[in-house]
Design an enzyme around this catalytic site. Structure first.
Site, PDB file in Angstrom:
ATOM      1  N   GLU A 102      12.026   2.801  48.023  1.00 19.40           N
ATOM      2  CA  GLU A 102      13.416   3.166  47.767  1.00 19.40           C
ATOM      3  C   GLU A 102      14.086   3.604  49.066  1.00 19.40           C
ATOM      4  O   GLU A 102      13.461   4.234  49.928  1.00 19.40           O
ATOM      5  CB  GLU A 102      13.472   4.285  46.722  1.00 19.40           C
ATOM      6  N   CYS A 115      18.842   6.742  54.441  1.00 19.15           N
ATOM      7  CA  CYS A 115      17.590   7.495  54.326  1.00 19.15           C
ATOM      8  C   CYS A 115      16.456   6.499  54.079  1.00 19.15           C
ATOM      9  O   CYS A 115      16.424   5.824  53.057  1.00 19.15           O
ATOM     10  CB  CYS A 115      17.728   8.490  53.172  1.00 19.15           C
ATOM     11  N   CYS A 122       2.929   8.679  49.112  1.00 22.87           N
ATOM     12  CA  CYS A 122       2.575   9.717  50.100  1.00 22.87           C
ATOM     13  C   CYS A 122       1.359  10.455  49.566  1.00 22.87           C
ATOM     14  O   CYS A 122       1.269  10.717  48.366  1.00 22.87           O
ATOM     15  CB  CYS A 122       3.740  10.695  50.280  1.00 22.87           C
ATOM     16  N   CYS A 126       2.711  17.578  48.250  1.00 15.39           N
ATOM     17  CA  CYS A 126       3.593  18.729  48.027  1.00 15.39           C
ATOM     18  C   CYS A 126       3.963  18.758  46.536  1.00 15.39           C
ATOM     19  O   CYS A 126       4.348  17.731  45.973  1.00 15.39           O
ATOM     20  CB  CYS A 126       4.850  18.622  48.888  1.00 15.39           C
ATOM     21  N   CYS A 129       7.537  17.558  45.028  1.00 17.53           N
ATOM     22  CA  CYS A 129       8.085  16.271  45.470  1.00 17.53           C
ATOM     23  C   CYS A 129       7.618  15.122  44.576  1.00 17.53           C
ATOM     24  O   CYS A 129       6.415  14.973  44.333  1.00 17.53           O
ATOM     25  CB  CYS A 129       7.647  16.027  46.913  1.00 17.53           C
ATOM     26  N   CYS A 342      16.816  14.366  47.863  1.00 18.08           N
ATOM     27  CA  CYS A 342      15.564  14.656  48.564  1.00 18.08           C
ATOM     28  C   CYS A 342      14.462  14.916  47.564  1.00 18.08           C
ATOM     29  O   CYS A 342      14.633  15.710  46.635  1.00 18.08           O
ATOM     30  CB  CYS A 342      15.710  15.922  49.404  1.00 18.08           C
TER      31      CYS A 342
HETATM   32  N1  SAH Z   1       7.545  13.675  54.322  1.00 13.61           N
HETATM   33  C1  SAH Z   1       8.642  14.178  55.050  1.00 13.61           C
HETATM   34  C2  SAH Z   1       9.943  13.467  54.792  1.00 13.61           C
HETATM   35  C3  SAH Z   1      10.263  13.098  53.375  1.00 13.61           C
HETATM   36  S1  SAH Z   1      10.700  14.430  52.324  1.00 13.61           S
HETATM   37  C4  SAH Z   1       8.793  15.685  54.823  1.00 13.61           C
HETATM   38  O1  SAH Z   1       8.151  16.191  53.910  1.00 13.61           O
HETATM   39  O2  SAH Z   1       9.508  16.309  55.590  1.00 13.61           O
HETATM   40  C5  SAH Z   1      12.311  14.913  52.939  1.00 13.61           C
HETATM   41  C6  SAH Z   1      12.704  16.337  52.592  1.00 13.61           C
HETATM   42  O3  SAH Z   1      12.854  16.492  51.177  1.00 13.61           O
HETATM   43  C7  SAH Z   1      11.674  17.373  53.023  1.00 13.61           C
HETATM   44  O4  SAH Z   1      12.295  18.440  53.703  1.00 13.61           O
HETATM   45  C8  SAH Z   1      11.093  17.868  51.704  1.00 13.61           C
HETATM   46  O5  SAH Z   1      10.634  19.199  51.811  1.00 13.61           O
HETATM   47  C9  SAH Z   1      12.289  17.730  50.798  1.00 13.61           C
HETATM   48  N2  SAH Z   1      11.975  17.672  49.372  1.00 13.61           N
HETATM   49  C10 SAH Z   1      10.874  17.148  48.778  1.00 13.61           C
HETATM   50  N3  SAH Z   1      10.946  17.292  47.425  1.00 13.61           N
HETATM   51  C11 SAH Z   1      12.131  17.895  47.167  1.00 13.61           C
HETATM   52  C12 SAH Z   1      12.809  18.290  45.961  1.00 13.61           C
HETATM   53  N4  SAH Z   1      12.266  18.040  44.772  1.00 13.61           N
HETATM   54  N5  SAH Z   1      14.017  18.876  46.070  1.00 13.61           N
HETATM   55  C13 SAH Z   1      14.587  19.091  47.287  1.00 13.61           C
HETATM   56  N6  SAH Z   1      14.008  18.730  48.451  1.00 13.61           N
HETATM   57  C14 SAH Z   1      12.793  18.142  48.395  1.00 13.61           C
HETATM   58 FE1  SF4 Z   2       5.051  13.600  51.197  1.00 19.36          FE
HETATM   59 FE2  SF4 Z   2       6.960  14.519  49.597  1.00 19.36          FE
HETATM   60 FE3  SF4 Z   2       5.413  16.236  50.940  1.00 19.36          FE
HETATM   61 FE4  SF4 Z   2       7.237  14.779  52.290  1.00 19.36          FE
HETATM   62  S1  SF4 Z   2       7.665  16.355  50.718  1.00 19.36           S
HETATM   63  S2  SF4 Z   2       5.068  15.111  52.833  1.00 19.36           S
HETATM   64  S3  SF4 Z   2       7.157  12.881  51.071  1.00 19.36           S
HETATM   65  S4  SF4 Z   2       4.713  14.815  49.340  1.00 19.36           S
END
Ligand code: SAH
Ligand code: SF4
Length: 361
Positions: A102, A115, A122, A126, A129, A342
Site C-alpha cells: 500500500e 508515503c 514487517c 510493534c 501497528c 500511520c
Molecule cells: N517502520 C517505520 C516506518 C513505518 S511506521 C517506523 O516504525 O518508524 C510510521 C510511523 O507510524 C511510525 O512513527 C510508527 O510509530 C507510527 N505508527 C504505527 N502504528 C501506528 C498507529 N496505529 N497509529 C499512529 N501511528 C502509528
Molecule cells: Fe514495523 Fe509497524 Fe513497528 Fe514500523 S511501527 S517497525 S512498520 S511494526
C-alpha cells in the site's frame, strides 16, 4: 558481452531501480554505448516511461530488443480508495510475484507527499501497528519502491514534492534498497526531489542509524520513540529489548551532531500508556540535548487494544513540550476513514482476500 548473450537470461531484466551507473554499464554489456544508459535513466525516472516504444531518441532496433528482454515496471495499481475527509488516496499495488503493498498520496498546503512502503509486511512486531500483523513477507527491490512513487504521480497527474518512508515495513531493515531508491529520487536527472524532502522513518535499528550517519546520507531521519521509559517501550515495541532508549538516543544525538541536522522524533500517543504529563516532561528531558523536533501522532485505529487520547490530553502533552522549548507538531493522520493513516497499512496477502479491490477502484 554481446546482446545475444544477455538475451539468454531466462527472466526479463527489471530496469526500474537501476542507478545511472548501473544502466550505463548494463547498456555497454548489451552492446550499446554507455550514453544510452543515461538516456534510459531519463526515460525511466524523469519521464516515467513504461514502454520502450516511446523512447524516441533510442534506435528502433534497441527499443525492440528492450521490449522483448526487459521489464520497465515492477508493479501496477490494482486498487485505489479515496478519503472523504481530505484529498488523500490509498493505492494497492500489485508486484510481479503477486505480493501487494500500500502507498498513500496526500495533498496538503501545496505539497504532494507520497508515503512509501519499504517491505511487504514487517517483522518488528510493534503492538500498535497494523502492518505488524502481516509478519515479514519480503523486502522490496529499489524498482518496486520507485514504482510506487511513479505510479502515484502518473495516476494523480501531480509530481511528488515530498517522500516519506512511513508506509509498510521498516526501511532500515531493507537498507541498501531504500538508499538506492532514495538516490534515484534525489538524483537531478532522476526525480530531482531535494534530500531534505525525503524522510526515512525508523523504529530504531541502532547499527543502521550509525551506518547512515557514517555514510553521511543526506535524507531526513525520523525515529519512532513512542515511550519515555524502557519498560513501557519494550511492552509496545519488543525491539527495545535489543536497542534500548539509551543506545537509541546516543545514536540519534550522534546523527544530529554529525549531520548538523535536526532529527524528527515520532511519538504515537496511546491513551493511558504514554500520554501523561509526566511522560511529556520525561520526553522533554530525554531529548533536551539533541537538535530535534517532536511529531506527536495520536493513535490511529489498528486493532482493538489501544485508544487515541482525548483531544485535551493531546493538547496538554504538546503544551508541556512547548513549555520546555521543544519544537512540536501534532500529526493528524490523513485518510483514517480509508485506513491510510500511520500504522493502518496492512495489504491483503493476495488479491482474493480483499473484496474491496474491484469495487473501490
Ligand atoms: N517502520 C517505520 C516506518 C513505518 S511506521 C517506523 O516504525 O518508524 C510510521 C510511523 O507510524 C511510525 O512513527 C510508527 O510509530 C507510527 N505508527 C504505527 N502504528 C501506528 C498507529 N496505529 N497509529 C499512529 N501511528 C502509528
Ligand atoms: Fe514495523 Fe509497524 Fe513497528 Fe514500523 S511501527 S517497525 S512498520 S511494526
Amino acid at each position: 558481452m554481446s546482446r545475444a548473450h544477455l538475451s539468454n537470461i531466462a527472466k526479463p531484466v527489471l530496469l526500474k531501480g537501476m542507478s545511472l551507473e548501473q544502466l550505463r554499464t548494463w547498456c555497454q554489456e548489451a552492446g550499446e554505448p554507455a550514453y544510452r544508459g543515461t538516456q534510459l535513466f531519463d526515460w525511466l525516472y524523469k519521464r516515467g516511461a513504461t514502454d520502450p516504444a516511446i523512447m524516441a531518441n533510442l534506435p528502433s532496433g534497441f527499443r525492440g530488443w528492450l521490449a522483448e528482454n526487459t521489464l520497465l515496471s515492477a508493479g501496477s495499481v490494482v486498487g485505489k480508495s479515496a478519503s472523504a475527509l481530505e484529498p488523500t488516496l490509498k493505492y494497492l499495488i500489485h508486484l510481479e510475484d503477486g505480493s501487494l503493498v500500500e502507498t498513500v498520496s496526500m495533498l496538503e498546503a501545496g505539497r504532494h507527499t507520497v508515503c512509501l512502503s519499504s517491505q511487504v509486511g514487517c517483522n518488528v512486531g510493534c503492538t500498535f501497528c497494523a502492518t505488524a500483523s502481516m509478519g515479514l513477507v519480503r523486502n522490496l527491490h529499489p524498482g518496486e519502491i520507485i514504482d510506487q512513487l511513479l505510479l502515484v504521480q502518473e495516476d494523480r497527474g501531480i509530481p511528488a514534492t515530498n517522500v516519506v518512508f512511513m508506509g509498510m515495513g521498516e526501511p532500515l531493515l531493507n537498507y541498501a534498497s531504500v538508499i538506492a531508491a532514495a538516490e534515484i529520487m534525489h538524483h537531478p536527472r532522476g526525480l530531482n526531489i531535494g534530500a531534505q524532502r525525503i524522510t526515512i522513518s525508523t523504529v530504531g535499528i541502532v547499527p543502521r542509524i550509525k551506518q547512515y550517519t557514517d555514510e553521511q546520507q543526506p535524507y531526513r531521519l525520523a525515529i519512532s520513540l513512542n515511550a519515555t521509559d524502557d519498560q513501557t517501550r519494550a511492552e509496545i515495541m519488543p525491539l527495545d529489548r535489543k536497542w534500548n532508549l539509551e543506545k537509541l538516543l546516543n545514536a540519534a544525538r550522534n546523527h544530529a551532531r554529525t549531520s548538523k541536522r535536526a532529527i524528527t522524533f515520532e511519538y504515537v500517543l496511546l491513551a493511558g500508556i504514554n500520554d501523561s504529563i509526566k511522560d511529556a516532561g520525561r520526553l522533554a528531558r530525554l531529548v533536551s540535548n539533541i537538535k530535534c523536533k517532536i511529531n506527536l501522532i495520536p493513535y490511529n485505529e489498528a486493532g482493538a487494544i489501544f485508544r487515541k487520547p482525548l483531544q485535551h490530553v493531546i493538547e496538554a502533552f504538546a503544551a508541556q513540550l512547548k513549555e520546555a522549548r521543544i519544537p512540536v507538531t501534532i500529526r493528524w493522520s490523513n485518510g483514517v476513514d480509508i485506513a491510510a493513516g500511520c500504522g493502518q497499512l496492512a495489504a491483503p496477502m493476495n488479491l482474493q482476500e480483499d473484496a474491496q479491490v474491484s469495487t473501490d477502484y
